[in-house]
Design an enzyme around this catalytic site. Structure first.
Site, PDB file in Angstrom:
ATOM      1  N   THR A  11       0.844  -1.200   0.000  1.00 29.08           N
ATOM      2  CA  THR A  11       0.000   0.000   0.000  1.00 29.08           C
ATOM      3  C   THR A  11       0.872   1.240   0.000  1.00 29.08           C
ATOM      4  OG1 THR A  11      -1.783   1.210   1.114  1.00 29.08           O
ATOM      5  CG2 THR A  11      -0.223   0.085   2.534  1.00 29.08           C
ATOM      6  N   ASN A  13      -0.662   4.010   1.099  1.00 34.17           N
ATOM      7  CA  ASN A  13      -1.367   4.804   2.118  1.00 34.17           C
ATOM      8  C   ASN A  13      -0.602   4.760   3.441  1.00 34.17           C
ATOM      9  OD1 ASN A  13      -3.147   5.367   4.369  1.00 34.17           O
ATOM     10  ND2 ASN A  13      -4.859   5.283   2.944  1.00 34.17           N
ATOM     11  N   GLU A  44      -4.036  -0.385 -10.065  1.00 36.24           N
ATOM     12  CA  GLU A  44      -5.447  -0.179 -10.370  1.00 36.24           C
ATOM     13  C   GLU A  44      -6.298  -1.281  -9.741  1.00 36.24           C
ATOM     14  OE1 GLU A  44      -8.149   0.842 -14.271  1.00 36.24           O
ATOM     15  OE2 GLU A  44      -5.975   0.641 -14.524  1.00 36.24           O
ATOM     16  N   ASP A  73      -7.976  -4.452   1.410  1.00 35.49           N
ATOM     17  CA  ASP A  73      -8.942  -3.541   0.810  1.00 35.49           C
ATOM     18  C   ASP A  73     -10.071  -3.399   1.810  1.00 35.49           C
ATOM     19  OD1 ASP A  73      -9.524  -1.749  -1.235  1.00 35.49           O
ATOM     20  OD2 ASP A  73     -10.964  -3.114  -2.145  1.00 35.49           O
ATOM     21  N   TYR A 157     -12.898   7.693   7.071  1.00 31.00           N
ATOM     22  CA  TYR A 157     -14.252   7.925   7.590  1.00 31.00           C
ATOM     23  C   TYR A 157     -14.325   7.801   9.124  1.00 31.00           C
ATOM     24  CZ  TYR A 157     -15.701   7.295   2.704  1.00 31.00           C
ATOM     25  OH  TYR A 157     -15.859   7.413   1.337  1.00 31.00           O
ATOM     26  N   LYS A 178      -8.316   1.585  18.851  1.00 27.27           N
ATOM     27  CA  LYS A 178      -8.890   1.306  17.532  1.00 27.27           C
ATOM     28  C   LYS A 178      -8.361  -0.010  16.965  1.00 27.27           C
ATOM     29  CE  LYS A 178      -9.044   2.772  12.742  1.00 27.27           C
ATOM     30  NZ  LYS A 178      -8.494   3.605  11.664  1.00 27.27           N
ATOM     31  N   ARG A 184      -9.880  -3.672  10.371  1.00 31.25           N
ATOM     32  CA  ARG A 184      -8.534  -3.997   9.892  1.00 31.25           C
ATOM     33  C   ARG A 184      -7.768  -4.747  10.971  1.00 31.25           C
ATOM     34  NH1 ARG A 184      -7.333   0.575   8.240  1.00 31.25           N
ATOM     35  NH2 ARG A 184      -8.030   0.255   6.093  1.00 31.25           N
TER      36      ARG A 184
END
Length: 200
Positions: A11, A13, A44, A73, A157, A178, A184
């Site tokens: 990733t 991110n 992609e 994902d 979010y 969390k 996750r």
């Protein structure tokens, strides 16, 4: 048992990277990042499910690097929006948008939805791919969408997702709180267990 010395986290991110890295520490393998492989650009996500997209990322990175890879994902499924944004959660407001853009669009879409009808869940699929092995796990957490952003932590979010079991948004929790209960976190915990059984 397959001998694994290195795993690449598939990733770009930085927030996801931190959460995955923390979970994988206990495996005692060398963790590599996509920063080590500048030839790998954005991958992609052409799948129609979270599982397909996470496997696309893990397989692609493993094929390019020759090293086992882990990818995830994640989708936010809102009942009042028929399961949207789902697999499009990261790009709900468009391509290359900010977390805030996605949150604004979500709150706007739900502006006329009352509190009782704002149920939602976060779902994460984590995949592992190596030349000899493919594994995947899933984590789900139930909650609801708040009327406005609450809390300063987390990402994505998190400020508008109130967790059913705590009554707090993810953005009101510490990272440790969390990670212990999140979609996750649950998927990664299951993955670490699977990897311990399948690799050395």
């Amino acid at each position: 048992m397959e001998l694994v010395k290195d795993i690449v986290i598939a990733t770009h991110n930085p927030d996801k990277k931190k959460e995955i890295m923390i979970a994988l520490r206990e495996l005692g393998v060398n963790i590599l990042f996509l920063d080590n492989f500048p030839e790998i650009g954005e991958i992609e996500e052409t799948g129609s499910t979270l599982l397909e997209n996470s496997l696309i990322k893990a397989r692609t990175v493993s094929a390019i690097t020759g090293i086992p890879a882990i990818a995830d994902d994640t989708g936010l499924e809102v009942d009042a929006l028929n399961g949207a944004p789902g697999i499009y959660s990261a790009r709900y407001a468009g391509i290359n948008v900010s977390y805030e853009d996605n949150v604004r669009k979500l709150l706007s879409e739900m502006s006329s939805t009352d509190m009782d009808s704002r149920t939602a869940r976060f779902r994460t699929v984590v995949s592992f791919h190596s030349p000899n092995k493919e594994l995947w796990t899933e984590g789900v957490i139930e909650g609801s969408i708040t009327m406005s952003a609450i809390g300063n932590g987390g990402f994505g979010y998190d400020p508008v997702f109130r967790v059913e079991q705590t009554g707090k948004t993810f953005a009101e929790m510490t990272r440790r709180e969390k990670n212990k209960i999140s979609h996750r976190g649950v998927a990664l915990e299951k993955m670490c267990k699977l990897l311990k059984e399948n690799i050395e």
